[in-house]
Design a protein around this motif. Structure first.
Motif, PDB file in Angstrom:
ATOM      1  N   ILE A  19      -0.576  -3.822  -5.794  1.00 18.78           N
ATOM      2  CA  ILE A  19       0.013  -2.493  -5.626  1.00 18.78           C
ATOM      3  C   ILE A  19      -1.156  -1.526  -5.459  1.00 18.78           C
ATOM      4  N   LEU A  20      -1.310  -0.996  -4.241  1.00 19.79           N
ATOM      5  CA  LEU A  20      -2.501  -0.214  -3.905  1.00 19.79           C
ATOM      6  C   LEU A  20      -2.127   1.191  -3.444  1.00 19.79           C
ATOM      7  N   SER A  21      -3.056   2.095  -3.567  1.00 14.34           N
ATOM      8  CA  SER A  21      -2.886   3.457  -3.066  1.00 14.34           C
ATOM      9  C   SER A  21      -3.726   3.622  -1.807  1.00 14.34           C
ATOM     10  N   SER A  22      -3.142   4.196  -0.783  1.00 16.39           N
ATOM     11  CA  SER A  22      -3.826   4.298   0.508  1.00 16.39           C
ATOM     12  C   SER A  22      -5.078   5.156   0.441  1.00 16.39           C
ATOM     13  N   THR A  64      -3.277  15.242   8.847  1.00 16.35           N
ATOM     14  CA  THR A  64      -3.555  13.822   8.676  1.00 16.35           C
ATOM     15  C   THR A  64      -3.134  13.369   7.283  1.00 16.35           C
ATOM     16  N   PRO A  65      -2.360  12.279   7.165  1.00 18.28           N
ATOM     17  CA  PRO A  65      -2.047  11.750   5.827  1.00 18.28           C
ATOM     18  C   PRO A  65      -3.334  11.414   5.079  1.00 18.28           C
ATOM     19  N   LYS A  66      -3.303  11.575   3.774  1.00 21.20           N
ATOM     20  CA  LYS A  66      -4.516  11.431   2.969  1.00 21.20           C
ATOM     21  C   LYS A  66      -5.171  10.063   3.170  1.00 21.20           C
ATOM     22  N   GLY A  67      -4.378   8.997   3.238  1.00 17.54           N
ATOM     23  CA  GLY A  67      -4.924   7.660   3.391  1.00 17.54           C
ATOM     24  C   GLY A  67      -5.618   7.426   4.715  1.00 17.54           C
ATOM     25  N   ILE A  83       0.852  -1.189   0.000  1.00 14.85           N
ATOM     26  CA  ILE A  83       0.000   0.000   0.000  1.00 14.85           C
ATOM     27  C   ILE A  83       0.891   1.244   0.000  1.00 14.85           C
ATOM     28  N   MET A  84       0.769   2.050  -1.036  1.00 15.83           N
ATOM     29  CA  MET A  84       1.566   3.273  -1.161  1.00 15.83           C
ATOM     30  C   MET A  84       0.928   4.383  -0.329  1.00 15.83           C
ATOM     31  N   ALA A  85       1.666   4.886   0.674  1.00 14.22           N
ATOM     32  CA  ALA A  85       1.100   5.894   1.587  1.00 14.22           C
ATOM     33  C   ALA A  85       2.133   6.948   1.962  1.00 14.22           C
ATOM     34  N   ALA A  86       3.108   7.183   1.074  1.00 13.55           N
ATOM     35  CA  ALA A  86       4.226   8.068   1.430  1.00 13.55           C
ATOM     36  C   ALA A  86       3.969   9.536   1.118  1.00 13.55           C
ATOM     37  N   GLY A  87       3.066   9.820   0.185  1.00 15.20           N
ATOM     38  CA  GLY A  87       2.930  11.190  -0.314  1.00 15.20           C
ATOM     39  C   GLY A  87       2.184  12.134   0.606  1.00 15.20           C
ATOM     40  N   PHE A  88       2.238  13.407   0.242  1.00 17.76           N
ATOM     41  CA  PHE A  88       1.660  14.481   1.057  1.00 17.76           C
ATOM     42  C   PHE A  88       0.163  14.641   0.821  1.00 17.76           C
ATOM     43  N   GLY A  89      -0.286  14.577  -0.424  1.00 16.94           N
ATOM     44  CA  GLY A  89      -1.701  14.829  -0.720  1.00 16.94           C
ATOM     45  C   GLY A  89      -1.991  16.314  -0.752  1.00 16.94           C
ATOM     46  N   SER A  90      -1.259  17.043  -1.599  1.00 21.92           N
ATOM     47  CA  SER A  90      -1.314  18.507  -1.596  1.00 21.92           C
ATOM     48  C   SER A  90      -2.687  19.055  -1.957  1.00 21.92           C
ATOM     49  N   VAL A 105       7.349   0.321   5.803  1.00 21.54           N
ATOM     50  CA  VAL A 105       8.622   0.561   5.129  1.00 21.54           C
ATOM     51  C   VAL A 105       8.715   2.057   4.870  1.00 21.54           C
ATOM     52  N   TYR A 106       9.845   2.660   5.218  1.00 29.98           N
ATOM     53  CA  TYR A 106       9.990   4.113   5.082  1.00 29.98           C
ATOM     54  C   TYR A 106      10.611   4.480   3.745  1.00 29.98           C
ATOM     55  N   ASN A 107      10.020   5.451   3.074  1.00 29.80           N
ATOM     56  CA  ASN A 107      10.536   6.007   1.822  1.00 29.80           C
ATOM     57  C   ASN A 107      11.167   7.363   2.128  1.00 29.80           C
ATOM     58  N   PRO A 108      12.503   7.446   2.239  1.00 30.52           N
ATOM     59  CA  PRO A 108      13.148   8.718   2.587  1.00 30.52           C
ATOM     60  C   PRO A 108      13.092   9.757   1.473  1.00 30.52           C
ATOM     61  N   ASP A 109      12.713   9.337   0.268  1.00 36.90           N
ATOM     62  CA  ASP A 109      12.667  10.253  -0.877  1.00 36.90           C
ATOM     63  C   ASP A 109      11.259  10.761  -1.170  1.00 36.90           C
ATOM     64  N   TYR A 110      10.335  10.560  -0.227  1.00 37.53           N
ATOM     65  CA  TYR A 110       8.939  10.874  -0.511  1.00 37.53           C
ATOM     66  C   TYR A 110       8.714  12.334  -0.902  1.00 37.53           C
ATOM     67  N   SER A 111       9.542  13.247  -0.383  1.00 36.04           N
ATOM     68  CA  SER A 111       9.325  14.673  -0.651  1.00 36.04           C
ATOM     69  C   SER A 111      10.041  15.167  -1.901  1.00 36.04           C
ATOM     70  N   THR A 112      10.935  14.352  -2.465  1.00 41.21           N
ATOM     71  CA  THR A 112      11.717  14.801  -3.619  1.00 41.21           C
ATOM     72  C   THR A 112      11.493  13.953  -4.866  1.00 41.21           C
ATOM     73  N   LYS A 113      10.927  12.760  -4.706  1.00 42.60           N
ATOM     74  CA  LYS A 113      10.690  11.882  -5.852  1.00 42.60           C
ATOM     75  C   LYS A 113       9.224  11.452  -5.876  1.00 42.60           C
ATOM     76  N   ASN A 114       8.773  11.041  -7.053  1.00 44.29           N
ATOM     77  CA  ASN A 114       7.388  10.598  -7.183  1.00 44.29           C
ATOM     78  C   ASN A 114       7.270   9.141  -6.759  1.00 44.29           C
ATOM     79  N   ASN A 115       6.128   8.489  -7.075  1.00 45.00           N
ATOM     80  CA  ASN A 115       5.885   7.172  -6.490  1.00 45.00           C
ATOM     81  C   ASN A 115       6.763   6.060  -7.049  1.00 45.00           C
ATOM     82  N   ILE A 116       7.606   6.364  -8.038  1.00 45.71           N
ATOM     83  CA  ILE A 116       8.605   5.385  -8.456  1.00 45.71           C
ATOM     84  C   ILE A 116       9.505   5.015  -7.278  1.00 45.71           C
TER      85      ILE A 116
END
Length: 593
Positions: A168-171, A89-92, A73-80, A140-151
C-alpha cells in the motif's frame, strides 16, 4: 514474523550475506541466526556451496507463499499543501530531480519483479492515463476523493487487496534506496525516528517489532512514514473491518490508518500483527509542502515551471524562492486561489477554473473593478490580466467572511449594496439574465445535455417570469451579481469589502438581493427580511414579486451553470439540486396574486 521466510528472502537476494549482516537485518543475536541457519539446512530449505548459502527447490517453494502479488498506489488526493503546483499537476506526478515520484516507485517495483500495479486515481485522473501505456498499470477511480479521506481509496481498491500480499503506497513518496522486495515475510509499516515533538502517527512496539499502540502526536518516537505492506492473512482480516468502517457515518475524514489504530487499541486478536519497519531518516521522504521540496530539489527554488509562480515573480520582480507561505484557500466554484507571502505581506493569487473562459468576460470584470475603484469597497488589486483572468490581490489578515445567519452582519452587507446601487454607476456591459440562461442552455446542450427530467416545463415557466419582468418598470445600474456572503469580507478593523466582481454588470438592483438569498439558502421568510433590510423599509408587493422572480431565474441559471461544469468534469454535489428547487418553488411564489 516468519523467521524462516525472512532468512530465505535475504539469502535469495544476496547469497553472500554474512551471519552478522543477517543478525543486524533481522534484529537477532548471532547465536539465534546461527541456530536458524542450521534449522533451515536440516529442513532442506538451503544448502551450502563454496561457503555460500543457496536456496533449494524446497526453500523456493516455502518462500512462494510470501511472494508479493501486487502494489496499490494511492493517487486520488488533491495535495492542497502543494498549491499552486497541484492546480496543474497531481502531487504524485511532480518531479524530484527530473523524475516523477510515482514513476520512480513504479520502476523500483519493477526492479524486484512486481509488475501488477494498481493506481487509485481521483483528482485530475486523466493525467495518469499515460502510465497504462508506459508501464501497463491498472487505474481504479475513487469517486469520493473530494469528500472522503484515504479510507475511500482502499475501499475502491478492495478487490485487489483482500486475500493478497500487497504493498500500500502513496504516489507522493520518494524513496532514496529501493526498499521493495519480491518476497515479504510479514506485514509492516515503514517508520523513522523523530526527535522532539511531532504531530505524526506515533508507534509503540514490542521486542518482536509488533505494533502495540498508535497515537497521533508525541515526542522522541518512531512514527509511521512511507510504504506499507499487507500480508495475505492481514489483508483478509483487515479489509472487512475497513469496509465496515467506510460505511459508518462520520468516517469521511478518516485515514485508513484510523481503522488500524482503533483495532490495535482494541487489541483485536483476530487481526494478525502489523510490524514496524524502521529505516534511516534519509531513506523515505514525505514532502509536506513546497518549501520542503524546494530545500530538497533546488530546481523548485527558481524554476518551478508553474505559471502562477512565474507570474508572481515577474509582478513583484523577485526570485521564486522569495515567494513564501504558499497555502490553499477554500476552493471557489469558478476559480482556484491560493495565499502567498512576499516581504511579510500576504496576497491572494486567483487562477481561472476549468471552462471559465466561456463563462466569464475578464475585460468586463476589469471594467467593473475600475468603475468602483474610487469607492474603496473592493479588495486591493495588485495585478489583473484582462485576457487570462489571473489576478493578484491583497489578503486582509484577520479578515473573515460575512455570516449569512447573522442579521446584523447581513444588514451591513445590504447597506453596502444599497450604497453601490445608489451611486448609479454605469458600465458598457450588462448582466442580462435572459441572455445568460439562453447561453448556458446552449453550453449544456453542446457538452452533454441537461439531465433534469422536467427541464422543458421549468424552462417555459422561466420564460413566463422573464416576460413578466419585461413589463415591469426597472432601473439598471452596476450590480455585483455574485453577492454570496463569502464575497463580503469583514476586515480586522471592521470594514466590509465586496470582492470577486467577475459576474458584475448592468442589471436591476433587486437581483443582488435575490442572488444573496439563494446563495445563503434562505427560505421565503429570510429572503423577505433581507429585502426589507436592503430597502430599509417595508417592500411593496411589486418588489416582493421581483425578488421572487429573480430568485427563481437565478436558481435556474446557476443550476444550468453546474450542469455545464459537471458535463466538463467538475462536480458541485447537491448545489445544482438546491438551485433547481429555487427555480421551481419561487416561480410559484412570483406568480401568486
Amino acid at each position: 514474523m516468519n523467521k524462516y521466510a525472512y532468512l530465505l528472502r535475504e539469502i535469495f537476494e544476496c547469497n553472500t550475506i554474512t551471519q552478522r549482516e543477517l543478525a543486524q537485518k533481522m534484529s537477532l543475536s548471532l547465536g539465534s541466526v546461527n541456530t536458524l541457519i542450521k534449522e533451515a539446512l536440516s529442513l532442506n530449505y538451503i544448502t551450502k556451496s563454496d561457503n555460500k548459502a543457496v536456496l533449494t527447490l524446497s526453500g523456493l517453494e516455502y518462500l512462494s507463499a510470501f511472494k508479493v502479488d501486487r502494489a496499490i498506489i494511492m493517487a486520488a488526493g488533491f495535495g492542497s499543501r502543494f498549491v499552486p503546483l497541484t492546480f496543474e499537476t497531481p502531487k504524485g506526478l511532480l518531479e524530484v530531480f527530473g523524475e516523477r515520484m510515482i514513476e520512480r516507485q513504479i520502476k523500483q517495483l519493477h526492479e524486484v519483479g512486481i509488475y501488477d500495479i494498481v493506481i487509485v486515481v481521483g483528482y485530475l485522473k486523466e493525467h495518469f492515463d499515460y502510465l497504462i501505456d508506459k508501464y501497463n498499470v491498472k487505474l481504479v477511480y475513487n469517486p469520493d476523493y473530494s469528500t472522503k479521506n484515504n479510507i475511500s481509496t482502499l475501499h475502491y481498491a478492495a478487490e485487489y487487496i483482500k486475500g493478497s500480499n500487497v504493498y500500500i503506497l502513496s504516489s507522493d513518496n520518494w524513496m532514496r534506496e529501493n526498499m521493495y522486495h519480491r518476497y515479504e515475510p510479514y506485514s509492516w509499516y515503514s517508520s523513522i525516528y523523530m526527535e522532539g515533538n511531532t504531530n505524526e502517527w506515533v508507534l509503540k512496539f514490542n521486542k518482536k517489532r509488533e505494533i502495540t499502540d498508535i497515537k497521533v502526536g508525541g515526542k522522541d518516537a518512531y512514527v509511521m512514514y512511507g510504504p506499507v505492506y499487507f500480508s495475505k492473512d492481514f489483508s483478509n482480516a483487515f479489509m472487512p473491518i475497513l469496509e465496515k468502517a467506510f460505511s459508518t457515518p462520520g468516517s469521511d475524514d478518516w485515514y485508513w490508518e484510523n481503522v488500524l489504530m482503533n483495532e490495535i487499541k482494541a487489541k483485536n486478536k483476530n487481526l494478525p500483527a502489523m510490524h514496524i519497519n524502521p529505516g534511516p531518516d534519509n531513506q523515505v521522504y514525505e514532502f509536506e509542502n513546497l518549501e520542503e521540496l524546494r530545500s530538497f530539489d533546488d530546481r523548485y527554488k527558481e524554476n518551478s515551471g508553474n505559471v502562477a509562480l512565474e507570474l508572481i515573480a515577474k509582478v513583484f520582480d523577485i526570485p521564486q524562492s522569495h515567494i513564501k507561505g504558499l497555502r490553499t484557500l477554500k476552493a471557489g466554484m469558478t476559480n482556484k486561489s491560493f495565499l502567498f507571502e512576499v516581504d511579510n505581506q500576504n496576497y491572494i493569487c486567483r487562477i481561472p477554473g476549468k471552462g471559465t473562459d466561456v463563462l466569464i468576460d475578464r475585460k468586463h470584470e476589469y471594467d467593473s473593478y475600475m468603475a468602483v475603484k474610487d469607492l474603496h469597497i473592493t479588495e486591493k488589486i495588485i495585478y489583473f490580466d484582462r485576457e487570462s483572468g489571473y489576478k493578484i490581490s491583497k489578503f486582509y489578515d484577520g479578515s473573515r467572511n460575512a455570516d449569512p445567519e447573522n442579521k446584523e452582519e447581513m444588514g451591513r452587507c445590504m447597506e453596502l449594496l444599497k450604497s453601490l446601487h445608489d451611486k448609479n454607476i454605469q458600465v458598457n456591459h450588462s448582466f442580462d439574465i435572459a441572455e445568460r440562461i439562453e447561453y448556458y442552455t446552449k453550453l449544456c446542450n453542446e457538452s452533454g445535455g441537461i439531465s433534469f427530467e422536467d427541464v422543458s416545463f421549468v424552462q417555459k415557466n422561466m420564460k413566463i417570469l422573464l416576460d413578466m419582468l419585461d413589463h415591469m418598470k426597472s432601473h439598471k445600474c452596476l450590480c455585483h451579481i455574485d453577492s454570496v456572503a463569502d464575497n463580503f469580507i469583514i476586515t480586522a478593523d471592521d470594514r466590509i469589502k465586496l470582492i470577486d466582481w467577475e459576474y458584475a454588470g448592468m442589471a436591476e438592483p433587486i437581483i443582488d438581493v435575490a442572488m444573496c438569498s439563494i446563495y445563503s439558502y434562505y427560505d421565503k421568510e429570510k429572503a423577505n427580511a433581507l429585502l426589507e433590510s436592503y430597502l430599509q423599509r417595508k417592500p411593496t408587493d411589486l418588489e416582493y414579486k421581483k425578488l421572487y422572480a429573480y430568485m427563481a431565474l437565478s436558481g435556474y441559471l446557476w443550476s444550468l451553470w453546474t450542469v455545464y461544469k459537471s458535463n466538463i468534469g467538475e462536480e458541485f454535489g447537491e448545489y445544482s439540486l438546491k438551485m433547481y428547487r429555487y427555480a421551481k418553488d419561487f416561480f410559484v411564489e412570483a406568480m401568486r396574486d
